[in-house]
Design a protein around this motif. Structure first.
Motif, PDB file in Angstrom:
ATOM      1  N   GLY A   1      27.251  36.712  38.277  1.00 21.75           N
ATOM      2  CA  GLY A   1      26.583  37.366  37.152  1.00 21.75           C
ATOM      3  C   GLY A   1      27.156  36.929  35.811  1.00 21.75           C
ATOM      4  N   ALA A   2      28.465  36.712  35.780  1.00 24.82           N
ATOM      5  CA  ALA A   2      29.100  36.212  34.554  1.00 24.82           C
ATOM      6  C   ALA A   2      28.829  34.718  34.375  1.00 24.82           C
ATOM      7  N   SER A   3      29.010  33.968  35.465  1.00 24.07           N
ATOM      8  CA  SER A   3      28.916  32.503  35.364  1.00 24.07           C
ATOM      9  C   SER A   3      27.496  32.048  35.039  1.00 24.07           C
ATOM     10  N   MET A   4      26.496  32.765  35.557  1.00 26.71           N
ATOM     11  CA  MET A   4      25.111  32.367  35.284  1.00 26.71           C
ATOM     12  C   MET A   4      24.774  32.547  33.814  1.00 26.71           C
ATOM     13  N   LEU A   5      25.285  33.619  33.211  1.00 29.81           N
ATOM     14  CA  LEU A   5      25.058  33.817  31.779  1.00 29.81           C
ATOM     15  C   LEU A   5      25.709  32.691  30.971  1.00 29.81           C
ATOM     16  N   LEU A   6      26.951  32.347  31.326  1.00 33.68           N
ATOM     17  CA  LEU A   6      27.668  31.305  30.578  1.00 33.68           C
ATOM     18  C   LEU A   6      27.011  29.935  30.774  1.00 33.68           C
ATOM     19  N   ARG A   7      26.447  29.703  31.954  1.00 34.64           N
ATOM     20  CA  ARG A   7      25.738  28.443  32.197  1.00 34.64           C
ATOM     21  C   ARG A   7      24.439  28.378  31.404  1.00 34.64           C
ATOM     22  N   GLU A   8      23.774  29.529  31.298  1.00 35.85           N
ATOM     23  CA  GLU A   8      22.546  29.538  30.494  1.00 35.85           C
ATOM     24  C   GLU A   8      22.847  29.202  29.039  1.00 35.85           C
ATOM     25  N   LEU A   9      24.001  29.654  28.569  1.00 33.73           N
ATOM     26  CA  LEU A   9      24.336  29.446  27.157  1.00 33.73           C
ATOM     27  C   LEU A   9      24.948  28.080  26.886  1.00 33.73           C
ATOM     28  N   TYR A  10      25.766  27.592  27.838  1.00 36.43           N
ATOM     29  CA  TYR A  10      26.558  26.382  27.583  1.00 36.43           C
ATOM     30  C   TYR A  10      26.250  25.237  28.542  1.00 36.43           C
ATOM     31  N   GLY A  11      25.323  25.456  29.462  1.00 34.07           N
ATOM     32  CA  GLY A  11      25.095  24.421  30.478  1.00 34.07           C
ATOM     33  C   GLY A  11      26.317  24.272  31.360  1.00 34.07           C
ATOM     34  N   GLU A  12      26.474  23.085  31.906  1.00 28.74           N
ATOM     35  CA  GLU A  12      27.560  22.784  32.848  1.00 28.74           C
ATOM     36  C   GLU A  12      28.945  23.139  32.300  1.00 28.74           C
ATOM     37  N   LYS A  13      29.144  22.958  31.000  1.00 30.13           N
ATOM     38  CA  LYS A  13      30.477  23.239  30.440  1.00 30.13           C
ATOM     39  C   LYS A  13      30.769  24.745  30.358  1.00 30.13           C
ATOM     40  N   GLY A  14      29.772  25.565  30.669  1.00 31.63           N
ATOM     41  CA  GLY A  14      30.001  27.002  30.764  1.00 31.63           C
ATOM     42  C   GLY A  14      30.652  27.414  32.082  1.00 31.63           C
ATOM     43  N   LEU A  15      30.707  26.472  33.027  1.00 30.45           N
ATOM     44  CA  LEU A  15      31.297  26.790  34.336  1.00 30.45           C
ATOM     45  C   LEU A  15      32.777  26.438  34.368  1.00 30.45           C
ATOM     46  N   ALA A  16      33.571  27.332  34.920  1.00 33.40           N
ATOM     47  CA  ALA A  16      35.017  27.147  35.011  1.00 33.40           C
ATOM     48  C   ALA A  16      35.436  26.926  36.461  1.00 33.40           C
ATOM     49  N   ALA A  17      36.656  26.442  36.650  1.00 33.99           N
ATOM     50  CA  ALA A  17      37.304  26.513  37.962  1.00 33.99           C
ATOM     51  C   ALA A  17      37.580  27.996  38.195  1.00 33.99           C
ATOM     52  N   ARG A  18      36.939  28.560  39.206  1.00 37.41           N
ATOM     53  CA  ARG A  18      36.929  30.021  39.331  1.00 37.41           C
ATOM     54  C   ARG A  18      37.629  30.484  40.604  1.00 37.41           C
ATOM     55  N   MET A  19      38.232  31.632  40.511  1.00 39.08           N
ATOM     56  CA  MET A  19      38.725  32.314  41.703  1.00 39.08           C
ATOM     57  C   MET A  19      38.181  33.731  41.657  1.00 39.08           C
ATOM     58  N   THR A  20      37.610  34.181  42.767  1.00 37.49           N
ATOM     59  CA  THR A  20      37.089  35.543  42.855  1.00 37.49           C
ATOM     60  C   THR A  20      37.899  36.299  43.894  1.00 37.49           C
ATOM     61  N   ILE A  21      38.333  37.497  43.523  1.00 38.02           N
ATOM     62  CA  ILE A  21      39.191  38.275  44.409  1.00 38.02           C
ATOM     63  C   ILE A  21      38.640  39.692  44.543  1.00 38.02           C
ATOM     64  N   GLY A  22      38.616  40.181  45.754  1.00 43.06           N
ATOM     65  CA  GLY A  22      38.271  41.573  45.973  1.00 43.06           C
ATOM     66  C   GLY A  22      39.492  42.437  45.718  1.00 43.06           C
ATOM     67  N   THR A  23      39.287  43.599  45.134  1.00 39.02           N
ATOM     68  CA  THR A  23      40.431  44.488  44.929  1.00 39.02           C
ATOM     69  C   THR A  23      39.968  45.934  45.028  1.00 39.02           C
ATOM     70  N   ASN A  24      40.940  46.836  45.164  1.00 41.89           N
ATOM     71  CA  ASN A  24      40.580  48.235  45.409  1.00 41.89           C
ATOM     72  C   ASN A  24      40.349  49.026  44.132  1.00 41.89           C
ATOM     73  N   GLU A  25      40.944  48.574  43.007  1.00 41.28           N
ATOM     74  CA  GLU A  25      40.836  49.379  41.791  1.00 41.28           C
ATOM     75  C   GLU A  25      40.955  48.487  40.566  1.00 41.28           C
ATOM     76  N   LEU A  26      40.251  48.852  39.502  1.00 35.81           N
ATOM     77  CA  LEU A  26      40.321  48.114  38.239  1.00 35.81           C
ATOM     78  C   LEU A  26      40.367  49.115  37.085  1.00 35.81           C
ATOM     79  N   PRO A  27      40.799  48.661  35.892  1.00 38.13           N
ATOM     80  CA  PRO A  27      40.966  49.609  34.775  1.00 38.13           C
ATOM     81  C   PRO A  27      39.711  50.434  34.500  1.00 38.13           C
ATOM     82  N   GLY A  28      39.889  51.729  34.372  1.00 35.67           N
ATOM     83  CA  GLY A  28      38.776  52.622  34.068  1.00 35.67           C
ATOM     84  C   GLY A  28      37.739  52.695  35.172  1.00 35.67           C
ATOM     85  N   GLY A  29      38.089  52.185  36.365  1.00 35.02           N
ATOM     86  CA  GLY A  29      37.146  52.212  37.472  1.00 35.02           C
ATOM     87  C   GLY A  29      36.077  51.131  37.389  1.00 35.02           C
ATOM     88  N   SER A  30      36.227  50.200  36.460  1.00 40.41           N
ATOM     89  CA  SER A  30      35.225  49.138  36.280  1.00 40.41           C
ATOM     90  C   SER A  30      35.002  48.370  37.587  1.00 40.41           C
TER      91      SER A  30
END
Lengths: 153, 153, 153
Positions: free
Chosen positions: A112-141
């Motif tokens: 969802g984040a990467s597609m927006l950045l690709r729409e705006l910047y094309g290929e250079k909007g994509l980063a070397a990415r790591m996605t991690i599952g976790t149990n909790e994030l600030p403010g419940g985000s």
């Protein structure tokens, strides 16, 4: 201001760059690299998409959260650089997604984040990415995303 | 040695830089950037503040853990640089906090590290930070903190 | 091609560099730094070592997963650099390990990756590392590892 024009055409508005939610800075620059703080799915510091993918939220709802994290990243870039066109490329993205212990298919959430950045910047909007599952994030985000961006001189 | 003097005035002592707790190095330098390994809330490798915020530990107890992680970071910086005054700025901080699945207010825990660094270095002690809740950390530590630091030539 | 020769002598084969498992790139270069995407314990995108250390998997089985993550890292390096000998040093490694909430001794799992890199590159194969326990990883993989590598001109 091509990137901001595109945002407008997409009907999107940059949130105000919210104050840091603790004792840190939103960005640090070293040479042409800009290191950004983690951004949750918030508007002005209030988390809008909270919950756990696979329990409270679908992948699509999680993607909305990731997109909001990306809008906050753009917001900080705008306030640091003055002009979003000064981004040379997205370099590194670390994306956290709150999910249940067995929801192995949550990786699409960060898209969802990467597609927006690709729409705006094309290929250079994509980063070397790591996605991690976790149990909790600030403010419940549902998402929190940290990026390193290469910028113009 | 201004930073070390401040530490003394605050009644704080640097722990010995403990050996790595596995097959890795404590720091790597590339140009003026120093990448540091994650530091838990330990003294000489023995975890002092272990447990889960929101279950076993209060936010304040978690902050003590974060502060101890920061002291270990300083300890490695001292052994790499010889002099803590050679830090130009803290660039990136990734802070993990063990917390329960719904304890969204744990972010203050990482402030325990950042407040110490701000006391020592002022504004340049603050990094672009990301704080993440997680279920487990090495040796059961309440915190683990990784940093990238810009240093003098 | 000394490093590839060593791999052959060890009876190891590089997996094909699998396509990204989402909207991202496998590597981004800025100057002499190469930022790599997170790599799970997969072959061609299919996770081979899945499960949770301390519940489904032993530390040794987890290490196998970490080793496979490292082979995928090497695979991307090969496709980016042409020659694995062009690695100057491993700089940063962030290693996630799926484990139970109280399995504080999972850090040895990440050593499975670091030991392979040390066998191939000696001391310069070791990075400033952070190991984090987490509840879930893409495709249920036991490990996911992200690295920053310094490379030759």
């Amino acid at each position: 201001m091509r990137v901001e024009k595109k945002l407008q055409e997409m009907g999107l508005e940059l949130p105000n760059a919210a104050a840091p939610a603790g004792v840190y800075v939103l960005a640090r620059r070293v040479g042409n690299l800009l290191y950004l703080a983690g951004q949750t799915a918030h508007i002005n510091g209030e988390v809008l998409v909270s919950g756990v993918v696979g329990k409270d939220l679908t992948v699509e709802e999680g993607q909305e959260g990731a997109r909001l994290s990306a809008l906050n990243i753009l917001s900080v870039l705008k306030s640091e650089l003055g002009d979003l066109d000064k981004v040379r490329q997205f370099v590194q993205m670390i994306a956290y997604v709150r999910c249940t212990d067995e929801f192995g298919s949550y990786t699409g959430v960060a898209d969802g984040a990467s597609m927006l950045l690709r729409e705006l910047y094309g290929e250079k909007g994509l980063a070397a990415r790591m996605t991690i599952g976790t149990n909790e994030l600030p403010g419940g985000s549902v998402t929190e995303i940290m990026t390193v961006v290469e910028v113009e001189d």
